[in-house]
Design an enzyme around this catalytic site. Structure first.
Site, PDB file in Angstrom:
ATOM      1  CG  ASN A 159      37.304  68.107  67.432  1.00  0.00           C
ATOM      2  OD1 ASN A 159      38.117  68.524  68.061  1.00  0.00           O
ATOM      3  ND2 ASN A 159      37.430  67.202  66.490  1.00  0.00           N
TER       4      ASN A 159
ATOM      5  CG  HIS B 184      45.458  68.638  62.836  1.00  0.00           C
ATOM      6  ND1 HIS B 184      46.175  67.332  62.939  1.00  0.00           N
ATOM      7  CD2 HIS B 184      44.180  68.320  62.865  1.00  0.00           C
ATOM      8  CE1 HIS B 184      45.010  66.396  63.317  1.00  0.00           C
ATOM      9  NE2 HIS B 184      44.021  67.036  63.150  1.00  0.00           N
TER      10      HIS B 184
HETATM   11  O1  G3I Z   1      40.030  51.659  54.935  1.00  0.00           O
HETATM   12  C1  G3I Z   1      40.380  52.108  53.845  1.00  0.00           C
HETATM   13  C2  G3I Z   1      41.180  50.900  52.842  1.00  0.00           C
HETATM   14  O2  G3I Z   1      40.419  49.781  53.120  1.00  0.00           O
HETATM   15  C3  G3I Z   1      41.561  51.271  51.641  1.00  0.00           C
HETATM   16  O3  G3I Z   1      42.203  50.475  50.897  1.00  0.00           O
HETATM   17  C4  G3I Z   1      42.284  52.713  51.667  1.00  0.00           C
HETATM   18  C5  G3I Z   1      42.464  53.384  50.311  1.00  0.00           C
HETATM   19  O4  G3I Z   1      42.282  54.634  50.359  1.00  0.00           O
HETATM   20  O5  G3I Z   1      41.643  53.823  52.435  1.00  0.00           O
HETATM   21  C6  G3I Z   1      41.043  53.318  53.644  1.00  0.00           C
HETATM   22  O6  G3I Z   1      40.211  54.537  54.388  1.00  0.00           O
HETATM   23  C7  G3I Z   1      41.082  55.604  54.646  1.00  0.00           C
HETATM   24  C8  G3I Z   1      40.969  55.788  56.187  1.00  0.00           C
HETATM   25  O7  G3I Z   1      41.625  57.022  56.494  1.00  0.00           O
HETATM   26  C9  G3I Z   1      41.717  54.598  56.970  1.00  0.00           C
HETATM   27  O8  G3I Z   1      42.852  54.597  56.977  1.00  0.00           O
HETATM   28  C10 G3I Z   1      40.414  56.713  53.929  1.00  0.00           C
HETATM   29  O9  G3I Z   1      40.958  56.547  52.564  1.00  0.00           O
HETATM   30  C11 G3I Z   1      41.133  57.897  54.502  1.00  0.00           C
HETATM   31  O10 G3I Z   1      40.492  59.052  53.839  1.00  0.00           O
HETATM   32  C12 G3I Z   1      41.033  57.915  56.151  1.00  0.00           C
HETATM   33  O11 G3I Z   1      41.746  59.244  56.421  1.00  0.00           O
HETATM   34  C13 G3I Z   1      41.302  59.785  57.735  1.00  0.00           C
HETATM   35  C14 G3I Z   1      40.746  61.035  57.456  1.00  0.00           C
HETATM   36  O12 G3I Z   1      40.415  61.786  58.847  1.00  0.00           O
HETATM   37  C15 G3I Z   1      39.311  61.159  56.866  1.00  0.00           C
HETATM   38  O13 G3I Z   1      38.846  62.476  56.894  1.00  0.00           O
HETATM   39  C16 G3I Z   1      42.676  59.704  58.686  1.00  0.00           C
HETATM   40  O14 G3I Z   1      42.881  58.378  58.843  1.00  0.00           O
HETATM   41  C17 G3I Z   1      42.205  60.397  59.886  1.00  0.00           C
HETATM   42  O15 G3I Z   1      43.449  60.717  60.569  1.00  0.00           O
HETATM   43  C18 G3I Z   1      41.660  61.762  59.423  1.00  0.00           C
HETATM   44  O16 G3I Z   1      41.046  62.169  60.847  1.00  0.00           O
HETATM   45  C19 G3I Z   1      40.805  63.703  60.699  1.00  0.00           C
HETATM   46  C20 G3I Z   1      39.779  63.871  61.900  1.00  0.00           C
HETATM   47  O17 G3I Z   1      38.877  62.527  61.910  1.00  0.00           O
HETATM   48  C21 G3I Z   1      39.171  64.956  61.985  1.00  0.00           C
HETATM   49  N1  G3I Z   1      39.987  66.040  62.027  1.00  0.00           N
HETATM   50  C22 G3I Z   1      41.109  66.092  61.046  1.00  0.00           C
HETATM   51  C23 G3I Z   1      41.878  64.889  60.937  1.00  0.00           C
HETATM   52  C24 G3I Z   1      42.990  64.768  59.937  1.00  0.00           C
HETATM   53  O18 G3I Z   1      42.364  64.620  58.672  1.00  0.00           O
END
Ligand code: G3I
Length: 303
Positions: free
Chosen positions: A169, A206
């Site tokens: 992926n 994306h």
């Molecule tokens: O859960 C914590 C929370 O406790 C905290 O207060 C908060 C503060 O920043 O962070 C929360 O975690 C976040 C998590 O998402 C849940 O919301 C992380 O910081 C944040 O980095 C994380 O982002 C995710 C990202 O992947 C990380 O790489 C996104 O939700 C998610 O949509 C995104 O998905 C990725 C795919 O896995 C791979 N391809 C790209 C795609 C978009 O970036």
């Protein structure tokens, strides 16, 4: 058909969404998600940091929340993701060489064993290729364990759960003219020629102004499929939410028999990792169907 999942099913495909465990108490969210989608990907809950926060101590609490919600509502599940440079727990970030290689193998075995026989397809390796014009691998701690790390991951995964489709992926591999696309294409061709187990390629898709939808998307899907793998559109979102572009994406998938399904990366605009103001999804932040939704549904229903 009047929902995305049912409309996709009549073409032999699925239509999925990313689901976040912490939103399962939001009834507007679950009502839409349950009604419209027939495939679920955990947005974060099956990733390495979530499932193995300490080495050898697995935690499936939130992964199982998403899994159970999906299955109790009659949906299948894509697993995301087992080997990735991002969202590694701190202990894994500290490792290198043979101990990191072994930790990767143990992680794949631990997670896939928990979900054995229950997952439609796993994103075994995520985002291993470099951005830009090199067409080569991304530098990462996993890559520095040796260039064979990806095939080791896939062979481990096949042995751990022979029932799951195994996917590579990545993002920015949807434009056929890009070096990154060609790099991944060459890897898949090599794997197929040498018998390394791989069943599918996930085009994250994306789309934004830097990496917009290109009309050669269908060529990309066809080209991967011609190697003998399924193609899945795994994380679709389109900044600005163009209904025309959404229809193009759906029609390109429908044109290729081995394009087996489409997943959008969230339910409402307010659920998107990109922020609600980028309006990239099919439902607005109040849960209303957008023009893009109607466009996708019509395309799935045959135009
Ligand atoms: O859960 C914590 C929370 O406790 C905290 O207060 C908060 C503060 O920043 O962070 C929360 O975690 C976040 C998590 O998402 C849940 O919301 C992380 O910081 C944040 O980095 C994380 O982002 C995710 C990202 O992947 C990380 O790489 C996104 O939700 C998610 O949509 C995104 O998905 C990725 C795919 O896995 C791979 N391809 C790209 C795609 C978009 O970036």
């Amino acid at each position: 058909e009047s929902t995305l999942g049912a409309a996709a099913q009549q073409t032999g495909r699925y239509f999925g969404t990313a689901i976040a465990a912490q939103k399962l108490g939001d009834s507007q969210y679950t009502t839409i998600a349950n009604r419209e989608f027939d495939m679920v990907t955990a947005e974060n809950e099956m990733k390495i940091d979530a499932t193995e926060p300490n080495r050898g101590q697995f935690n499936f609490t939130n992964g199982d929340r998403v899994y159970n919600w999906a299955v109790q509502n009659g949906k299948r599940v894509r697993g995301h993701t087992l080997a990735w440079h991002n969202q590694q727990p701190g202990w894994m970030q500290q490792l290198s060489g043979g101990s990191l290689r072994q930790a990767m193998i143990d992680h794949i075995n631990g997670v896939m064993n928990h979900y054995k026989g229950k997952i439609y397809a796993w994103d075994v390796v995520n985002e291993a290729y470099a951005d830009g014009n090199s067409g080569g691998r991304r530098d990462s701690n996993l890559q520095r364990t040796g260039n064979d790390w990806i095939e080791v991951a896939f062979r481990t995964a096949r042995a751990a759960d022979p029932a799951a489709k195994l996917c590579y992926n990545d993002y920015n591999i949807d434009n056929w003219n890009w070096a990154k696309t060609q790099g991944v294409y060459n890897m898949v061709r090599d794997f197929k020629s040498r018998g390394v187990p791989i069943d599918c390629v996930g085009l994250q898709s994306h789309f934004n102004s830097q990496s917009p939808y290109n009309s050669n998307y269908r060529t990309t899907i066809q080209s991967f499929a011609a190697l003998g793998v399924d193609v899945q559109i795994t994380e679709l979102d389109i900044q600005g939410g163009s209904a025309t572009t959404y229809a193009n994406v759906v029609n390109d998938c429908l044109a290729v028999p081995r394009c087996t399904g489409i997943t959008v990366w969230g339910v409402r605009d307010s659920d998107s990792w990109l922020g609600a103001n980028t309006v990239p999804l099919l439902f607005d932040s109040n849960g209303n169907k957008k023009a893009a939704y109607t466009s996708v549904l019509n395309a799935l229903n045959g135009g």
